[in-house]
Design a protein around this motif. Structure first.
Motif, PDB file in Angstrom:
ATOM      1  N   GLU A 269      32.796 -43.061 -65.311  1.00 34.47           N
ATOM      2  CA  GLU A 269      33.943 -43.793 -65.864  1.00 34.47           C
ATOM      3  C   GLU A 269      34.485 -44.791 -64.850  1.00 34.47           C
ATOM      4  OE1 GLU A 269      35.258 -43.762 -68.895  1.00 34.47           O
ATOM      5  OE2 GLU A 269      34.175 -42.061 -69.728  1.00 34.47           O
ATOM      6  N   ARG A 270      34.560 -44.383 -63.579  1.00 40.41           N
ATOM      7  CA  ARG A 270      35.104 -45.269 -62.539  1.00 40.41           C
ATOM      8  C   ARG A 270      34.236 -46.509 -62.383  1.00 40.41           C
ATOM      9  NH1 ARG A 270      35.030 -40.524 -59.496  1.00 40.41           N
ATOM     10  NH2 ARG A 270      33.569 -41.565 -58.113  1.00 40.41           N
ATOM     11  N   ALA A 271      32.934 -46.340 -62.327  1.00 44.55           N
ATOM     12  CA  ALA A 271      32.036 -47.493 -62.175  1.00 44.55           C
ATOM     13  C   ALA A 271      32.120 -48.411 -63.391  1.00 44.55           C
ATOM     14  CB  ALA A 271      30.601 -47.028 -61.956  1.00 44.55           C
ATOM     15  N   ALA A 272      32.198 -47.820 -64.579  1.00 44.66           N
ATOM     16  CA  ALA A 272      32.329 -48.631 -65.795  1.00 44.66           C
ATOM     17  C   ALA A 272      33.626 -49.440 -65.753  1.00 44.66           C
ATOM     18  CB  ALA A 272      32.286 -47.732 -67.027  1.00 44.66           C
ATOM     19  N   ALA A 273      34.722 -48.807 -65.345  1.00 41.47           N
ATOM     20  CA  ALA A 273      36.007 -49.516 -65.259  1.00 41.47           C
ATOM     21  C   ALA A 273      35.947 -50.639 -64.226  1.00 41.47           C
ATOM     22  CB  ALA A 273      37.127 -48.534 -64.924  1.00 41.47           C
ATOM     23  N   ARG A 274      35.332 -50.371 -63.071  1.00 43.60           N
ATOM     24  CA  ARG A 274      35.194 -51.418 -62.042  1.00 43.60           C
ATOM     25  C   ARG A 274      34.384 -52.605 -62.554  1.00 43.60           C
ATOM     26  NH1 ARG A 274      34.537 -47.011 -58.375  1.00 43.60           N
ATOM     27  NH2 ARG A 274      32.280 -47.241 -58.491  1.00 43.60           N
ATOM     28  N   ALA A 275      33.450 -52.349 -63.467  1.00 42.84           N
ATOM     29  CA  ALA A 275      32.634 -53.416 -64.046  1.00 42.84           C
ATOM     30  C   ALA A 275      33.331 -54.098 -65.224  1.00 42.84           C
ATOM     31  CB  ALA A 275      31.281 -52.853 -64.482  1.00 42.84           C
ATOM     32  N   GLY A 276      34.548 -53.664 -65.539  1.00 36.75           N
ATOM     33  CA  GLY A 276      35.295 -54.277 -66.635  1.00 36.75           C
ATOM     34  C   GLY A 276      34.935 -53.727 -68.005  1.00 36.75           C
TER      35      GLY A 276
ATOM     36  N   CYS B 185       7.617 -55.683 -79.094  1.00 36.64           N
ATOM     37  CA  CYS B 185       9.000 -55.630 -79.553  1.00 36.64           C
ATOM     38  C   CYS B 185       9.867 -56.424 -78.579  1.00 36.64           C
ATOM     39  CB  CYS B 185       9.508 -54.195 -79.653  1.00 36.64           C
ATOM     40  SG  CYS B 185       9.619 -53.357 -78.064  1.00 36.64           S
ATOM     41  N   GLY B 186      11.058 -56.745 -79.016  1.00 31.69           N
ATOM     42  CA  GLY B 186      11.977 -57.465 -78.145  1.00 31.69           C
ATOM     43  C   GLY B 186      13.342 -57.571 -78.777  1.00 31.69           C
ATOM     44  N   ALA B 187      14.315 -57.896 -77.954  1.00 31.03           N
ATOM     45  CA  ALA B 187      15.692 -58.103 -78.412  1.00 31.03           C
ATOM     46  C   ALA B 187      16.493 -58.647 -77.247  1.00 31.03           C
ATOM     47  CB  ALA B 187      16.317 -56.801 -78.897  1.00 31.03           C
ATOM     48  N   ARG B 188      17.660 -59.142 -77.551  1.00 33.42           N
ATOM     49  CA  ARG B 188      18.661 -59.476 -76.539  1.00 33.42           C
ATOM     50  C   ARG B 188      19.805 -58.503 -76.724  1.00 33.42           C
ATOM     51  NH1 ARG B 188      19.220 -65.969 -76.057  1.00 33.42           N
ATOM     52  NH2 ARG B 188      17.049 -66.351 -75.541  1.00 33.42           N
ATOM     53  N   PHE B 189      20.457 -58.184 -75.639  1.00 38.03           N
ATOM     54  CA  PHE B 189      21.570 -57.254 -75.714  1.00 38.03           C
ATOM     55  C   PHE B 189      22.833 -58.055 -75.999  1.00 38.03           C
ATOM     56  CE2 PHE B 189      18.422 -55.493 -72.690  1.00 38.03           C
ATOM     57  CZ  PHE B 189      17.890 -54.567 -73.573  1.00 38.03           C
ATOM     58  N   ALA B 190      23.406 -57.838 -77.183  1.00 39.92           N
ATOM     59  CA  ALA B 190      24.524 -58.650 -77.648  1.00 39.92           C
ATOM     60  C   ALA B 190      25.874 -58.041 -77.320  1.00 39.92           C
ATOM     61  CB  ALA B 190      24.411 -58.864 -79.158  1.00 39.92           C
ATOM     62  N   ALA B 191      25.970 -56.722 -77.345  1.00 40.15           N
ATOM     63  CA  ALA B 191      27.241 -56.045 -77.092  1.00 40.15           C
ATOM     64  C   ALA B 191      26.941 -54.661 -76.537  1.00 40.15           C
ATOM     65  CB  ALA B 191      28.059 -55.933 -78.373  1.00 40.15           C
ATOM     66  N   PRO B 192      27.767 -54.187 -75.617  1.00 45.78           N
ATOM     67  CA  PRO B 192      27.519 -52.849 -75.071  1.00 45.78           C
ATOM     68  C   PRO B 192      27.812 -51.762 -76.102  1.00 45.78           C
ATOM     69  CG  PRO B 192      29.565 -53.727 -74.195  1.00 45.78           C
ATOM     70  CD  PRO B 192      28.931 -54.822 -75.006  1.00 45.78           C
ATOM     71  N   VAL B 193      27.084 -50.667 -75.992  1.00 47.23           N
ATOM     72  CA  VAL B 193      27.326 -49.490 -76.823  1.00 47.23           C
ATOM     73  C   VAL B 193      28.135 -48.516 -75.979  1.00 47.23           C
ATOM     74  CG1 VAL B 193      26.280 -47.540 -78.020  1.00 47.23           C
ATOM     75  CG2 VAL B 193      25.225 -49.813 -78.173  1.00 47.23           C
ATOM     76  N   SER B 194      29.426 -48.440 -76.245  1.00 53.06           N
ATOM     77  CA  SER B 194      30.302 -47.512 -75.525  1.00 53.06           C
ATOM     78  C   SER B 194      30.050 -46.097 -76.032  1.00 53.06           C
ATOM     79  CB  SER B 194      31.769 -47.879 -75.753  1.00 53.06           C
ATOM     80  OG  SER B 194      32.044 -49.150 -75.202  1.00 53.06           O
ATOM     81  N   VAL B 195      29.848 -45.180 -75.083  1.00 53.18           N
ATOM     82  CA  VAL B 195      29.549 -43.797 -75.447  1.00 53.18           C
ATOM     83  C   VAL B 195      30.701 -42.918 -74.955  1.00 53.18           C
ATOM     84  CG1 VAL B 195      27.894 -41.912 -75.264  1.00 53.18           C
ATOM     85  CG2 VAL B 195      27.077 -44.286 -75.237  1.00 53.18           C
ATOM     86  N   PRO B 196      31.520 -42.427 -75.884  1.00 51.07           N
ATOM     87  CA  PRO B 196      32.666 -41.622 -75.475  1.00 51.07           C
ATOM     88  C   PRO B 196      32.232 -40.260 -74.945  1.00 51.07           C
ATOM     89  CG  PRO B 196      32.448 -41.580 -77.857  1.00 51.07           C
ATOM     90  CD  PRO B 196      31.415 -42.559 -77.336  1.00 51.07           C
ATOM     91  N   ASP B 197      33.092 -39.659 -74.156  1.00 51.61           N
ATOM     92  CA  ASP B 197      32.830 -38.335 -73.608  1.00 51.61           C
ATOM     93  C   ASP B 197      33.338 -37.284 -74.592  1.00 51.61           C
ATOM     94  OD1 ASP B 197      32.094 -36.296 -71.968  1.00 51.61           O
ATOM     95  OD2 ASP B 197      33.688 -36.596 -70.501  1.00 51.61           O
ATOM     96  N   THR B 198      32.696 -37.255 -75.775  1.00 46.39           N
ATOM     97  CA  THR B 198      33.063 -36.316 -76.833  1.00 46.39           C
ATOM     98  C   THR B 198      31.798 -35.661 -77.379  1.00 46.39           C
ATOM     99  OG1 THR B 198      32.825 -37.936 -78.611  1.00 46.39           O
ATOM    100  CG2 THR B 198      34.994 -37.783 -77.553  1.00 46.39           C
TER     101      THR B 198
END
Length: 140
Positions: free
Chosen positions: A44-51, A82-95
């Protein structure tokens, strides 16, 4: 379900929709398998530091989940590229409930020699998370 035959598939053929629940434990397993231990995928801390709002899924894990739509339809060995571009992050809650990823596909083009191009749509929370996800598949 029987694998589709090239002669029986046309442009516009829809693949079955895949719904997958992604949890934090899946991120740990993927990190071990891929060697991608970037802390934004577990801290969580690293994710927050990365915005970021929270821990996010690996982009290639998201693509791999989406490709299960194709492999369930045509078989694992059928995927040629196969291929793709990453358009939006997938947030994974701690649940325990995790987050839902929904993927579906459509045959966009018959390429000849038993090959088709499949275009995918991949959403999380109603938002597209991959841009231009696609696969080339060889059918029998």
């Amino acid at each position: 379900m029987a694998e589709p035959r090239y002669e029986e598939v046309g442009v516009g053929t829809r693949l079955p929709t895949l719904t997958h629940i992604l949890c934090r434990g899946d991120l740990v397993v993927y990190a071990g398998a891929s060697g991608d231990f970037n802390p934004i995928h577990w801290s969580e801390r690293a994710a927050a530091r990365a915005g970021l709002p929270t821990v996010i899924a690996h982009g290639m894990l998201t693509l791999g989940i989406a490709l299960r739509t194709v492999t369930a339809w045509a078989g694992r060995e059928a995927v040629l590229e196969c291929g793709a571009r990453f358009a939006a992050p997938v947030s994974v809650p701690d649940t325990d409930e995790g987050v839902e990823i929904v993927a579906d596909g459509i045959v966009a083009e018959k390429l000849g020699e038993g090959r088709v191009r499949v275009e995918l749509t991949v959403r999380c929370g109603g938002e597209k998370v991959l841009a231009r996800p696609r696969a080339v598949v060889r059918l029998s």
